[in-house]
Design a protein around this motif. Sequence first.
Motif, mmCIF file in Angstrom:
data_model
loop_
_atom_site.group_PDB
_atom_site.id
_atom_site.type_symbol
_atom_site.label_atom_id
_atom_site.label_comp_id
_atom_site.label_asym_id
_atom_site.label_seq_id
_atom_site.Cartn_x
_atom_site.Cartn_y
_atom_site.Cartn_z
ATOM 1 N N ALA A 27 0.865 -1.275 -0.101
ATOM 2 C CA ALA A 27 0.131 -0.226 -0.055
ATOM 3 C C ALA A 27 0.891 1.518 -0.102
ATOM 4 O O ALA A 27 0.532 2.427 -0.587
ATOM 5 N N ARG A 28 1.941 1.309 0.761
ATOM 6 C CA ARG A 28 2.788 2.548 0.646
ATOM 7 C C ARG A 28 3.706 2.777 -0.472
ATOM 8 O O ARG A 28 3.838 3.757 -0.949
ATOM 9 N N ILE A 29 3.821 1.604 -1.193
ATOM 10 C CA ILE A 29 4.569 1.625 -2.614
ATOM 11 C C ILE A 29 3.535 2.129 -3.561
ATOM 12 O O ILE A 29 3.788 2.932 -4.528
ATOM 13 N N TRP A 30 2.355 1.646 -3.337
ATOM 14 C CA TRP A 30 0.984 2.333 -4.531
ATOM 15 C C TRP A 30 0.971 3.583 -4.235
ATOM 16 O O TRP A 30 0.691 4.482 -5.245
ATOM 17 N N CYS A 31 0.940 4.101 -3.006
ATOM 18 C CA CYS A 31 0.645 5.496 -2.744
ATOM 19 C C CYS A 31 1.860 6.484 -2.978
ATOM 20 O O CYS A 31 1.593 7.659 -2.480
ATOM 21 N N ALA A 32 2.728 6.025 -3.367
ATOM 22 C CA ALA A 32 4.054 7.047 -3.459
ATOM 23 C C ALA A 32 3.835 7.624 -4.772
ATOM 24 O O ALA A 32 3.084 7.323 -5.882
ATOM 25 N N PRO A 33 4.551 8.913 -4.821
ATOM 26 C CA PRO A 33 4.171 9.823 -6.118
ATOM 27 C C PRO A 33 4.586 9.257 -7.343
ATOM 28 O O PRO A 33 4.207 9.064 -8.434
ATOM 29 N N CYS A 73 -3.944 5.783 0.678
ATOM 30 C CA CYS A 73 -4.664 6.119 -0.371
ATOM 31 C C CYS A 73 -5.549 4.849 -1.047
ATOM 32 O O CYS A 73 -5.437 3.893 -0.400
ATOM 33 N N ALA A 74 -6.233 4.836 -1.860
ATOM 34 C CA ALA A 74 -7.015 4.064 -2.698
ATOM 35 C C ALA A 74 -6.042 2.882 -3.457
ATOM 36 O O ALA A 74 -5.304 3.534 -4.336
#
Length: 258
Positions: A174-180, A202-203
């Motif tokens: 999730a943290r990787i996906w929510c990164a810019p 984030c989603a």
Amino acid sequence: MRLLLSSLVLAGMACVAVNSAWAQENTKTDASAKEIATVKKLLEARFPGAPISNVSKSPYFGLYEAQLDDRMLYTDAKVNYVLVGSVYDTATRTNLTEQRMRKMNRVAWESLPLDIAIKKVKGDGSRKLAVFSDGDCPFCKRLETEMKRLDNVTVYTFLFPIEQLHPDAARKSARIWCAPDRLKAWDDWFDSAKLPDNKGDCATPIAQTALLGQKFHVNATPTLIFADGSVVAGALPLDRLEAELNQAESEIKGPAKK
């Protein structure tokens, strides 16, 4: 007049012969379909609740083949005996069962929702590869190392944390996906175990990817899907990756025209 009558008789005989051959072929096809349906019904009776699929007459020993989950089994027409395992061609040392399973379980590349994957383009990006990967999977790390040496390929990575094995993998995903920059975050994690500075709130498509994996019978990471739909599980070495990518391209393009 005699010539005309003779021609009509010959034409009629030819028509009867063609219709007879067609009828015989249809009879054989119908009989084969009935035999396969009977074998499937018997297998379902012998293994209640088991997902039996892809039943057909095999080219080996007069047996029938059927898929049970991710395994191939062979049986006689009355399903009195069942063999589970692989058939090998001794001349080429080829696992024929594995080849058959790959053909039966191909995934339509067009059905992959690539917008929920992390995309990496290397070189001209002409070859295509999709990977179901878990950030805490050591074999996924090994695959990432091998893929660094690939060129002219577009890799789509689906975040597929297996929480039963890696309880913290979903949070990291999730943290990787929510990164810019998701691609940079993914690479940074495998290169230096560094996670992006966010709460991972984030989603994310992680739940959707889990359902996708279930649909395609993905039960291990990494699992690779090549452009021709071939599905291979495991961290393949570079030479095998190259071979599979090139084979997939050949399958898509078909036989070369002379």
